[in-house]
Design an enzyme around this catalytic site. Structure first.
Site, PDB file in Angstrom:
ATOM      1  N   CYS A  11      27.727  60.634 -22.633  1.00  9.40           N
ATOM      2  CA  CYS A  11      26.652  59.960 -23.355  1.00  9.40           C
ATOM      3  C   CYS A  11      26.261  58.666 -22.660  1.00  9.40           C
ATOM      4  O   CYS A  11      26.823  58.317 -21.620  1.00  9.40           O
ATOM      5  CB  CYS A  11      27.055  59.683 -24.801  1.00  9.40           C
ATOM      6  SG  CYS A  11      28.296  58.376 -24.935  1.00  9.40           S
ATOM      7  N   CYS A  14      29.015  56.160 -21.832  1.00  9.97           N
ATOM      8  CA  CYS A  14      29.750  56.468 -20.599  1.00  9.97           C
ATOM      9  C   CYS A  14      28.997  55.924 -19.395  1.00  9.97           C
ATOM     10  O   CYS A  14      29.575  55.321 -18.488  1.00  9.97           O
ATOM     11  CB  CYS A  14      29.916  57.979 -20.440  1.00  9.97           C
ATOM     12  SG  CYS A  14      30.822  58.791 -21.751  1.00  9.97           S
ATOM     13  N   ASP A 438      -7.281  49.032   0.971  1.00 15.50           N
ATOM     14  CA  ASP A 438      -7.679  48.817   2.360  1.00 15.50           C
ATOM     15  C   ASP A 438      -8.894  49.697   2.637  1.00 15.50           C
ATOM     16  O   ASP A 438      -8.997  50.798   2.096  1.00 15.50           O
ATOM     17  CB  ASP A 438      -6.520  49.202   3.281  1.00 15.50           C
ATOM     18  CG  ASP A 438      -6.889  49.092   4.743  1.00 15.50           C
ATOM     19  OD1 ASP A 438      -7.413  48.040   5.143  1.00 15.50           O
ATOM     20  OD2 ASP A 438      -6.669  50.077   5.476  1.00 15.50           O
ATOM     21  N   ASP A 637      -2.462  52.309   4.598  1.00 14.89           N
ATOM     22  CA  ASP A 637      -1.936  53.417   5.395  1.00 14.89           C
ATOM     23  C   ASP A 637      -0.458  53.268   5.712  1.00 14.89           C
ATOM     24  O   ASP A 637       0.129  54.125   6.360  1.00 14.89           O
ATOM     25  CB  ASP A 637      -2.736  53.588   6.693  1.00 14.89           C
ATOM     26  CG  ASP A 637      -2.690  52.343   7.572  1.00 14.89           C
ATOM     27  OD1 ASP A 637      -1.840  51.470   7.312  1.00 14.89           O
ATOM     28  OD2 ASP A 637      -3.491  52.247   8.511  1.00 14.89           O
ATOM     29  N   ASP A 641      -0.781  47.773   7.114  1.00 16.68           N
ATOM     30  CA  ASP A 641      -0.793  47.122   5.798  1.00 16.68           C
ATOM     31  C   ASP A 641       0.607  46.872   5.251  1.00 16.68           C
ATOM     32  O   ASP A 641       0.761  46.524   4.083  1.00 16.68           O
ATOM     33  CB  ASP A 641      -1.574  47.997   4.807  1.00 16.68           C
ATOM     34  CG  ASP A 641      -2.997  48.228   5.250  1.00 16.68           C
ATOM     35  OD1 ASP A 641      -3.653  47.260   5.643  1.00 16.68           O
ATOM     36  OD2 ASP A 641      -3.441  49.378   5.216  1.00 16.68           O
TER      37      ASP A 641
END
Length: 844
Positions: A11, A14, A438, A637, A641
């Site tokens: 669960c 844990c 861009d 790209d 960038d």
């Protein structure tokens, strides 16, 4: 990030315990544990041995995932293997077989007077022993709950199994006490006490709790399995063999034996085994498994092919370039798998609650027991209320609320070629308020194309194109390539040229069919010829204002016409930008172009704001300025960038193709389309909605269910809850959360009809163009520039000069704006411009 498999978790408590234990290890920078995939991602310098030891000391198991080798494909399937469901199925069958005769006696006979065998009929002690033995067998069959639960209690990390174990133990223990008390009543012939204790038996509750929880766990496991279907489907795509070409003969080998440089054969219908380059043949390849694009892509010699894509027609021979864990498919699988092992920020709420949830429930159960005893109720009544509290509470629903939705969202994205590297990236996409795009390669194609062919009076288009084709065919300039390609498609007549000469940054001249022909910008044509160009100046200005580069052509001092070339906008960019704006996102275009060209492109694309004359390194500063106004996503790209992608709240690399390992981006789009940006945000928003629904249900269920189980509504409404119904509700709560997450599979990621039309909260320009260049500037006049590529050439030459931090060129205005940190000698600038092949015309 190192990936580990974690065993023994049941669960959210844990999960929290493992995270705390590993995070405390010296050298661990971050740790994220996924209950959904039973996996753990750890960042830092700590050794795997120390990390595994910490997990084991917390009461769980761990092992390092096998990541594969450079030549073998990685195996991420171990953490997704469902080893528990088959075991649970056997336990469930055995439990039900025993539960039926138990319920027949405990409820069938006691409530509806069903007949019993003679050795039980009327023998209440025998009936009690019968129920004790059968319920004990059911508890032994389901001993995993007790082992895990009490182990968690010993390690001071109680979990969901602890609640189940305590509930079943309390029911069984009290029933054993009632049985011994009954024997005393029998001994003293106290018939009233015999019947009282007979009604105090909760043996069937202990057995039923374990059985119903197992049913719920099975339903949950099956549903959880469906949330990882996308990842499993990706793994199944990996080919097992390859047909290598060795000494001219074909040989089928295991995929793990393929090495970089090997030649392999791909026939129609075959999967391409590894990434490679076509060396022979041509075909159409279905790349939908990788990019989500259903239209086959034509491949010929020199083109790249990708592992797991399907050859649909021709025969090809390819050379392997990326194998094993380096293939595109392996990188995608790793990316999706890693994302599952990370945590979204929204999960922190559930994590904090889960950490204290189980101890709090145990405390509430104890208080409930004491409160009812103080109120004068029997111990049996009080214990029933306490057991109900233990078995109805469900930390699993809280723990699964976020990861199941994240996993499904990631899977949907992967099917469409949209790869979220982390859960945080998936969440952040939906919170985008400002998106910076861009221009080149993102909004536009990044490839120069002919946009206009305007012949002069008395000249046909075919005559203009014939001269242009003949002239430009000898040049390697991007503008020349665009004109040549256009001419070829138009089946233009080609003539051989003599005395060809290219004047860098200006134009071309040659003798075509015995006549002197020129092609270039207006300055070049005006200087080299006597052609009358006064009648087309207005048209030239108009073309330039549209972001196009006009090229003039003459023959024997007679104007033939204009061919305009531009980096054209992608067909779907305006529609994608419109969709983003309807989502309430402020769309900004970033470009290094001059403001005139940038505004023209921006207007066509439909963006809200244009920021021009921005150098690559200056984009990061622009992004940081935009971030003052809201959550910013940068789309580029992934190469030039990179600084801006890293600086933004979210970086999206578009058109990654086979190069999926772009470190700077948080999201990688396999296709070269802005529509995928809108789709990524759509997936994120739907996932966030689903998470909110799951968290609401998980909190609502526990907030309503626990008081009901404790008996808080008895006085007002007379409502009580049988422990067996509490167990059923607990089992179904997690199932409901997972099932709700699976609804995400019905999202139409490219359908904008259901997008909420939100008014953009950001109005006007966020950044004034005049505030971009804050350093000392100077302007120089440079003649001979014809296009963006000329601008780039001049820019590179000038930025090499010490003291010039940037150069922004405009071929339309023949101007270059310099940002300088000191006084630069004019002769140094002139020398740099002249050496680059252009004419320095002085300081402006």
């Amino acid at each position: 990030m190192e990936q580990y498999n974690v065993t023994g978790m049941s669960c959210a408590a844990c999960q929290t315990r493992v995270e705390k234990a590993v995070s405390a290890v010296p050298g661990v920078n971050s740790c994220a544990v996924s209950l959904l995939t039973n996996s753990m991602g750890v960042e830092g310098t700590a050794s795997p041995e120390l990390i595994i030891k910490a997990v084991e000391e917390a009461g769980y198991g761990a092992n390092l995932k096998q990541s594969g080798s450079k030549t073998s494909k990685p195996d991420y399937s171990e953490s997704l293997k469902d080893t528990e469901t088959p075991k649970m199925k056997k336990r469930l069958i055995a439990s039900v077989i025993l539960l039926i005769p138990l319920m027949y006696v405990s409820m069938g006979h006691m409530m509806w007077n069903w007949p019993l065998p003679s050795f039980l009929d009327g023998n209440h002690v025998a009936m009690g022993l019968y129920e004790l033995l059968i319920s004990a067998l059911v508890m032994i069959i389901n001993q995993k709950f007790f082992i895990s639960g009490f182990k968690g209690l010993i390690h001071k990390s109680p979990n969901m199994d602890t609640l189940i174990a305590l509930g079943a133990t309390a029911s069984f223990g009290y029933s054993v006490f009632a049985l011994f008390a009954m024997t005393d009543a029998v001994l003293h012939n106290q018939s009233y006490q015999i019947m009282y204790y007979m009604n105090q038996f909760y043996f069937e509750s202990a057995a039923m709790i374990l059985t119903l929880i197992t049913v719920g766990k099975m339903l949950e496991a099956k549903s959880k399995g469906k949330t990882t279907n996308a990842l499993k489907a990706l793994m199944k795509l990996a080919p097992e063999t390859a047909d290598l070409l060795i000494d001219g003969k074909e040989q089928t080998v295991s995929i793990d034996e393929v090495k970089v440089g090997d030649l392999f054969v791909v026939r129609p219908g075959d999967k391409i085994p590894v990434d490679g380059i076509v060396t022979e043949g041509q075909s159409a390849v279905n790349e939908s498994a990788i990019t989500g694009e259903s239209v086959p892509v034509e491949k010929q010699t020199g083109d790249k092919v990708t592992s797991a894509t399907i050859n649909t027609s021709g025969y090809m021979v390819c050379r392997a370039t990326r194998v094993g864990e380096d293939t595109t498919l392996s990188e995608i699988i790793k990316m999706v798998s890693d994302a599952a092992a990370t945590k979204a920020p929204i999960a922190k709420i559930a994590d904090k609650v889960s950490g204290i949830f189980v101890p709090a429930v145990i405390g509430i159960a104890v208080v409930t027991l004491a409160a009812w005893l103080i109120a004068g109720q029997s111990f049996g009544y009080a214990i029933a209320r306490a057991v109900s509290v233990l078995v109805i509470s469900c930390p699993c629903a809280l723990g699964l609320a976020t990861p199941v939705a994240i996993m499904v969202g990631n899977g949907i994205g992967a099917k469409s070629g949209i790869l979220f590297k982390t859960s945080a990236a998936l969440e952040q996409a939906g919170r985008t308020q400002i998106i910076a795009l861009d221009k080149t390669g993102t909004i536009t194609t990044g490839i120069m194309k002919v946009t206009d062919v305007i012949a002069a009076d008395g000249i046909s288009n075919s005559d203009l194109l014939s001269v242009a084709y003949s002239l430009e065919s000898k040049s390697e300039h991007p503008i020349s390539k665009a004109i040549v390609e256009y001419s070829k498609n138009a089946e233009t007549v080609f003539s051989e040229t003599t005395d060809f000469k290219a004047i860098a940054g200006n134009g071309l001249k040659a003798i075509v069919n015995g006549k002197n022909c020129f092609g270039g910008n207006i300055d070049f044509i005006g200087k080299e010829t006597t052609a009358d160009i006064s009648s087309i100046k207005t048209k030239l200005t108009e073309l330039s204002s549209q972001g196009k580069t006009p090229v003039l052509f003459t023959e024997e001092n007679k104007l033939l016409g204009i061919i305009a070339v531009a980096d054209t906008i992608k067909e779907d960019s305006p529609e994608a930008i419109l969709q983003l704006k309807k989502m309430g996102i402020h769309v900004v275009m970033l470009t290094g172009d001059n403001i005139t060209t940038a505004n023209a492109i921006g207007k066509q694309a439909g963006v809200d704001e244009v920021i021009a004359s921005v150098k690559p390194e200056g984009k990061e500063a622009v992004i940081r300025e935009l971030m003052k106004h809201g959550k910013v996503t940068m789309v580029g790209d992934g190469i030039n960038d990179a600084p801006a992608l890293t600086a933004a709240d979210l970086g999206i690399a578009i058109g990654a193709g086979t190069d999926v390992a772009i470190d700077a981006a948080d999201v990688v789009l396999m296709k070269n389309s802005l529509m995928d940006v809108a789709a990524a945000i759509r997936i994120s928003r739907a996932t966030l909605r689903n998470i909110h629904e799951n968290l609401f249900w998980a909190f609502f269920y526990n907030v309503i269910g626990i008081p009901l189980a404790a008996g808080c509504y008895v006085a007002a409404f007379g409502w009580t809850l049988n422990p067996m119904f509490g167990a059923a509700a607990m089992g179904l709560s997690s199932f409901c959360v997972v099932t709700n997450a699976l609804r995400l599979n019905f999202i139409k990621v490219y359908n904008s009809i259901k997008d909420k039309s939100v008014k953009n909260p950001v109005q006007g320009n966020l950044i004034e163009q005049t505030n971009l260049n804050k350093e000392n500037t100077m302007k120089i006049k440079v003649n001979g520039m014809m296009c963006e590529h000329c601008e780039a050439h001049v820019k590179k030459a000038l930025e090499a000069i010490d003291g010039i931090t940037s150069a922004t060129a405009s071929h339309e205005e023949n101007l270059v704006t310099l940002e300088v940190t000191k006084t630069i000698d004019e002769e140094i600038i002139k020398a740099a411009v002249t050496e680059a092949g252009y004419e320095f015309a002085g300081i402006y």
